[in-house]
Design a protein around this motif. Structure first.
Motif: not given
Lengths: 351, 414
Positions: A282, A286-291, A297, A299-302, B172, B220, B248-250, B252, B295-296, B298
């Motif tokens: 992570e 890998i498959m980590k959401s941005p903070v 980002s 429009d991308r999720l990870y 924030y 988070l 934008k999506p992505g 939180y 969301r996953p 880890n």
């Protein structure tokens, strides 16, 4: 009028000093000189960058990308002083050390005999208790460079390897910005001269030799035992024989990103850690959401989506130039397409 | 005739003077201003006050200040002194403050930075007051992220400051210890005020309106400062945060349903009291687990659940005509199960050992919702639902299991 004459006289005196080839390297750790020439790091004509006695050229296996600038690196230490071997971080340099990095562009990358333009020289000087960074900007005549703590922006053009004319607004960082990257636990620290990035051959004027052995032989490094076989070595990012795709991509990300993206670095608040030693998937994004990427980002999720580079934020930020999106934040105004291709290929190869 | 000519000349003179003044205001030698100010930031001696002169200043790159002690950066008022980064080409922040001790930033406006208008990292004793932070481009997903962004700081006070049009969160504060946000006004941001992974935070006497979400308290995963806890949200006016979500999506905050008053996610020990929560079209206040993000996770050290949340003595009200948001999962859920906005939503997710039979959690995880008047309360019991639509069968409206009390928190400190 008198003032004018005085100024003129002063300039003349300086330029005489510039060409004084007999001087030895002069460093005052308590304060920087206004002119680069005052250090006498180079002999002869300054822009030939012929190292003075004790000034040793070096190179990195995988260097940081800075808008396609070429870099000529040198190190100098006071007489009798030596750096100590450190396995995983930058070498432990003695007080008075000067790390010298010259940024230049050949007029035509296809034919370097046409000459070059040196843009800036950055000095990292080890003072009594800390490192300090000093940016020097070269004059148009290429005769000297002047300390400019606020940095600057300079138009630069050159013909690249493909014969394409490149025009960019080259940015010299200000003194504070140097620390954005050169930052370990909020302390200004060299990035490049780590064992794993120096552990390669260099063509010295008196013959080719492993850099760490050379440094040892001239007294600039103690504690390095070649036979120990514990010395890490980065893959050369653009040399397929130097490591696997993953190793080369990770070496590239390490030098370009991990000075910030490490637990002790400036981007530690993101939880994205890209240093070679990082084992957590992570942390590699890998498959980590941005903070705190915000609209960066794209429009991308990870950060990294295995096998899908075009869904990975990491790639998105490398592919863009907008200051709000691009990574790294500093030192880049054009996309390093070759680097993007490497990282994309690596993500595409992930299962 | 002569008199008239003189008069005309006088008028022309006055007009031309006026024009000149205006021109001067427009044609500031910005490169020089930038250089001088940056030089002051770099050369400032400890204890210095750096004055930002009156005027509308155009800057093209970030200003940075590093490693200083006891510094004040001061303008003459947020209307008199504006730093504009609309044409920024270098750096993502407007002002970037790192590694400083005891720094006060007050009395000016920062607008239109590419990234964050004001970022402070790894600083101790931060005061931000009488500031304005905005994007003049209106609500645009290409706007910068944060208006005020202290991160990894100790002892942060943000007060009497305005923030608007952030594509992420206005105020924030992240991964910081001892935080106070008070008397601030946040509007037209995706999120008005966000507290993220902080230890000890007070958010009070603020006015948040017309954001997508008014106040958000998030913990988070995967971050260096873990286990955000101990946050008080009180005496705030959280009103009509019904603005479209333009993030934008992505990110939180892109998941925030427009029409959200206060959202608490995965936090421990949050006390929400004496707030006026009015006319938010989807929900007044919710306490939800990280699972709602889909969301996953880890991070083995991360707890995804809301525990010890104490929502009491708030005033909830809403117009009967408001229709819950239809653009987000949670909004659609509210619309499906209730048709009208909800005042308090609890998602009910927890590990089995945390859950009690009655729908609440066992002590010390127990959550209490009391003295909030005649409210619409839904416990979604999401842990029972295999898919989102199952919530239509799993939810309950019984608030009695949450009729309990928790010790008052101490909050942030300043």
């Amino acid at each position: 009028m008198l003032l004018l004459i005085q100024c003129k006289t002063k300039t003349k005196t300086n330029s005489t000093t510039d060409t004084n080839t007999n001087s030895t390297v002069t460093v005052d750790v308590s304060q920087p000189f206004e002119k680069l020439s005052a250090y006498h790091l180079f002999k002869g004509t300054l822009n030939d960058l012929i190292p003075n006695d004790g000034v040793l050229p070096y190179d990195l296996i995988t260097p940081l990308f800075t808008d396609y600038a070429h870099k000529a690196r040198f190190v100098w230490m006071p007489k009798g002083e030596t750096a100590k071997y450190v396995k995983d971080e930058a070498l432990d340099f003695p007080v008075g050390t000067v790390l010298i990095k010259n940024f230049y562009y050949p007029i035509d990358e296809r034919d370097e005999s046409k000459g070059r333009r040196i843009i800036e020289t950055r000095l990292l000087i080890k003072q009594a208790d800390k490192w300090e960074a000093f940016p020097y900007i070269w004059n148009d005549e290429q005769t000297d460079a002047t300390l400019e703590i606020v940095g600057g922006t300079l138009p630069v053009s050159w013909i690249n390897k493909a014969g394409k004319k490149m025009d960019i607004a080259y940015v010299v960082p200000n003194k504070n910005e140097c620390k954005n990257c050169h930052n370990v636990k909020n302390v200004l620290t060299p990035i490049g001269p780590k064992v794993r990035n120096l552990n390669c051959d260099f063509a010295y004027t008196d013959g080719t030799m492993n850099q760490l052995e050379k440094w040892t032989s001239v007294g600039y490094l103690t504690g390095f035992v070649p036979a120990d076989n514990i010395h890490n070595k980065l893959a050369k990012w653009n040399d397929e024989t130097s490591g696997s795709l993953e190793e080369r991509a990770k070496s590239y990300l390490e030098i370009n990103c991990a000075h910030c993206h490490r637990p002790e670095g400036n981007a530690n608040t993101t939880g994205l850690f890209l240093q070679l030693s990082e084992k957590n998937k992570e942390a590699w994004g890998i498959m980590k959401s941005p903070v705190a990427a915000g609209s960066g980002s794209g429009d991308r999720l990870y950060d990294v989506v295995p096998s899908k580079p075009d869904e990975s934020i990491l790639v998105y930020r490398m592919e863009h130039n907008d200051p709000q999106i691009r990574m790294p934040e500093l030192g880049r105004s054009v996309v390093h397409q070759e680097g993007v291709d490497l990282v994309k290929a690596w993500i595409a190869s992930m299962k | 005739m002569k008199k008239i000519i003189y008069l005309l000349l006088l008028i022309i003179l006055i007009v031309s003077c006026k024009t000149n003044t205006k021109k001067e205001a427009e044609f500031v030698n910005d490169a020089n201003f930038q250089k001088t100010l940056q030089e002051q930031f770099i050369m400032a001696e400890d204890g210095a006050t750096i004055e930002i002169p009156d005027g509308n200043w155009i800057l093209t790159k970030s200003l940075s200040i590093e490693g200083k002690n006891n510094i004040t950066i001061k303008g003459n008022g947020k209307d008199k002194c504006i730093l504009s980064f609309l044409n920024q080409t270098e750096g993502a922040e407007g002002i970037n403050v790192t590694n400083c001790n005891n720094i006060t930033i007050e009395g000016f406006t920062i607008q239109d930075a590419k990234g964050d208008n004001l970022k402070l990292k790894a600083c101790n004793q931060v005061i931000i007051k009488n500031m304005n932070s905005t994007w003049t481009t209106g609500a645009d997903s290409a706007n910068g992220n944060y208006g005020y962004y202290p991160v990894e700081c100790h002892d942060v006070l943000i007060e009497h400051s305005d923030v608007s049009y952030c594509a992420d969160a206005g105020v924030y504060v992240g991964q910081s210890i001892n935080v106070t946000v008070r008397n601030c006004t946040a509007h037209h941001n995706v999120c008005g005020i966000e507290i993220e992974n902080c230890i000890n935070a007070d958010v009070y006497d603020n006015y948040t309106y017309n954001n997508s979400g008014g106040i958000v308290v998030y913990d988070l995963p995967g971050l260096p400062l873990k286990h955000g806890r101990n946050c008080r949200v009180y005496n705030n006016k959280v009103e009509a945060n019904n603005f479209k979500n333009f993030a934008k999506p992505g990110s939180y905050v892109s998941d925030i349903p427009p029409g959200s008053g206060i959202i608490i996610m995965a936090y421990d020990s949050v006390e929400v009291f004496n707030n006026t929560i009015k006319d938010n079209k989807t929900l007044g206040c919710c306490a939800v687990s990280y699972q709602v993000t889909g969301r996953p996770i880890n991070d083995s050290l991360y707890s995804a659940f809301c525990t010890a949340i104490n929502i009491h003595n708030n005033t909830f009200s809403r117009k009967i005509t408001l229709i819950p948001d239809m653009t987000s999962m949670l909004g659609k859920l509210v619309l499906a199960i209730s048709k009208t906005p909800l005042d308090i939503i609890f998602d009910g997710n927890a590990t089995a050992d945390m859950r009690a039979e009655n729908g609440n959690f066992k002590p010390p995880y127990q959550n209490c919702f009391t003295n909030n008047g005649d409210i619409k309360f839904y416990n979604l019991n999401m842990w029972k639902a295999k898919k989102e639509t199952d919530v239509l069968k799993t939810y309950t409206t019984d608030i009695t299991p949450f009729d309990c009390s928790l010790p008052k928190l101490n909050g942030g400190g300043n």
